[in-house]
Design an enzyme around this catalytic site. Structure first.
Site, PDB file in Angstrom:
ATOM      1  CD  GLU A   1     -35.242   2.065 -20.263  1.00  0.00           C
ATOM      2  OE1 GLU A   1     -35.195   0.879 -20.788  1.00  0.00           O
ATOM      3  OE2 GLU A   1     -34.480   2.993 -20.837  1.00  0.00           O
TER       4      GLU A   1
ATOM      5  CD  GLU B   1     -31.416   4.693 -19.158  1.00  0.00           C
ATOM      6  OE1 GLU B   1     -31.021   4.269 -20.255  1.00  0.00           O
ATOM      7  OE2 GLU B   1     -31.494   3.944 -18.082  1.00  0.00           O
TER       8      GLU B   1
END
Length: 502
Positions: free
Chosen positions: A171, A290
């Site tokens: 991320e 995710e």
């Protein structure tokens, strides 16, 4: 009434079993008192909870991503190897917790072998970079004869860990990430890190960071920028998404698969745009590493956390509706099996996990455990297209959408077909017809449904089986048509097989 069309001549693609992956991060109680608790009554000689290992195997997880997550962006992997008494206690900046470093690289690989899963590794591209990534790879994968693998051997593991899939950070588009980068900064670092790691092993599969979610202001442009620099060096692009009801809008929540479907389609379009620009024959696939239901509105944010020892964090307790949504998200991943090759339900234990534990005590299955386990168990090797002609529902978030959401898999060697269907209507049951003429002479061998009159019902340590899939009566085949009734807000598995063999 709804009619579902399915034909083995119209396939989506081969199912990569890594789509049934999960995720373990040093966050809350996922590791400590989750998968690792040396003082637990079921703990083995390595400190691994065997009750949790049994549930992980039952869940059908194929691969697990580790060690993060936000945690990895400030993690020094060297702290988690070697004699445990010499490992430092440190403050983890991601979740403001004291990390004891009693569980690290070698422990996770040993755990993954016992859990019968393949590890996926993320490297720290937040506070560290190329050198540290190559050193970790060398420690894990090289044979004896140089410093780092010799250190692994001295730490008790003679054979290389042979980790095949590596994530280039986590991320990195997110301002919450330690070492957050702009798209240009990350693209350059990922390019150079990938190039160096391939000097160690050209056969690795590498995952570049895509957007943390589709609402990021850089969404789309981030993917383009990253792929323009890394296209020839990476295999997969990551994407993350979490879903929750907003403002009490349960109808839109039940239809969350619409958002996931559009997210995947957008990323594929961007990747293929870069492919066209580069005149490349290579196809980038996706790692949806995710995804889950997560009630983020209940989370105070990282800066709202006090510095503390390992303690509970975002241990959401999941309802019937949450399980139906998770089942629909799995359907969506299967519907994109041609491009989604890896997916990780985040996380595995306690932290928004399908498995919950008590420190020193019991472990049990959350409601979301069941659609995942059954899909992993019965999904066949080929995903087929399904088309449904049936009722529509109105949602505030996505407009008018089909009440039913579906996919199917096919096993050519046995002729078995698995239908996965969700009824997203909150109020109406739907009578479903599935013509089977293109599939041959099939019998219904099982129809399981997950639903309940109390859609807020949950599983607990005291009532671990309050919500479980149950046989659905009345499903059968008449004149080559399979007929079933789907309750409102429900997830279903219908298994069909020649001769009704189980």
């Amino acid at each position: 009434m709804a009619r579902l069309a399915v034909d083995p001549a119209f396939g989506v693609g081969a199912l990569d079993r890594r789509l049934f992956g999960s995720f373990v991060e040093h966050m809350g109680r996922c590791v400590y008192t989750g998968i690792y608790e040396p003082d637990h009554p079921t703990a083995d000689a390595d400190g691994f909870r065997q009750d949790v290992l049994e549930l992980v195997r039952e869940l059908g997880v194929s691969t697990v991503r580790y060690p993060g997550g936000n945690f990895v962006s400030n993690y020094d992997w060297e702290d988690g190897v070697g004699p445990k008494q010499d490992r430092p206690r440190k403050l983890d900046l991601a979740w403001r917790a004291i990390e004891p470093n009693q569980f690290g690289t070698d422990e996770f690989v040993a755990w993954s072998r016992k859990a019968e899963v393949a590890p996926i590794w993320a490297v720290n591209l937040g506070t560290r970079g190329i050198k540290e990534a190559v050193e970790l790879l060398s420690y894990c994968n090289l044979p004896a004869g140089t410093e780092l693998p010799d250190r692994r051997i001295a730490n008790g593991t003679k054979e290389p860990h042979d980790i095949r899939v590596w994530c280039l950070g986590n991320e990195m588009d997110g301002p919450w990430q330690i070492g957050h980068k702009t798209a240009d900064e990350y693209a350059r670092l990922a390019e150079e890190t990938a190039n160096a790691m391939r000097r160690v092993d050209p056969t690795l599969e590498l995952v570049a960071c895509g957007s943390s979610n589709a609402q990021m202001p850089t969404f789309g442009d981030w993917e383009r920028t990253v792929l323009e620099r890394t296209y020839d060096l990476v295999d997969h692009l990551s994407l993350h998404a979490y879903y929750e009801p907003k403002n009490g809008d349960q109808a839109s929540f039940l239809a969350s698969a619409e958002e996931m479907d559009r997210f995947i389609t957008s990323i594929v379009a961007t990747a293929d745009h870069v492919k066209a620009l580069k005149r490349s024959d290579k196809e980038i696939t996706l790692s949806f590493d995710e995804w889950n239901v997560w009630y983020q509105q209940r989370f105070p944010g990282e800066l709202g956390l006090d510095v503390r020892e390992v303690s509970p964090l975002i241990e959401d307790t999941y309802s019937v509706d949450d399980a139906v949504v998770v089942g629909s998200l799995l359907i969506t991943l299967l519907r994109h099996a041609d491009r989604v090759k890896i997916a990780c339900l985040a996380q595995l234990v306690n932290v928004i996990g399908p498995i919950r534990t008590e420190p020193g005590g019991r472990a049990w299955r959350q409601t979301i455990f069941h659609p995942f386990a059954l899909t992993a168990r019965y999904a066949g090797p080929t995903v087929l297209r399904t088309e449904i002609d049936g009722p529509m529902i109105e949602t505030a978030a996505y407009g008018r959408v089909p009440a039913l959401w579906s996919t199917a898999t096919y096993d050519e060697s046995t002729g078995e077909v698995a239908l996965f269907v969700v009824n997203r209507s909150e109020t109406d049951q739907v009578d479903l017809e599935v013509p089977l003429h293109a599939l041959g002479d099939l019998d219904v061998i099982e129809h399981l449904g997950l639903y309940d009159d109390d859609r807020a019902a949950v599983n607990t340590a005291d009532e671990p089986d309050r919500v479980v899939p149950r046989p659905v009566d009345g499903t059968g085949i008449d004149n080559g048509i399979c007929r079933a009734t789907l309750a409102p807000a429900s997830w279903h598995l219908i298994r069909l097989s020649p001769g009704g063999t189980r």
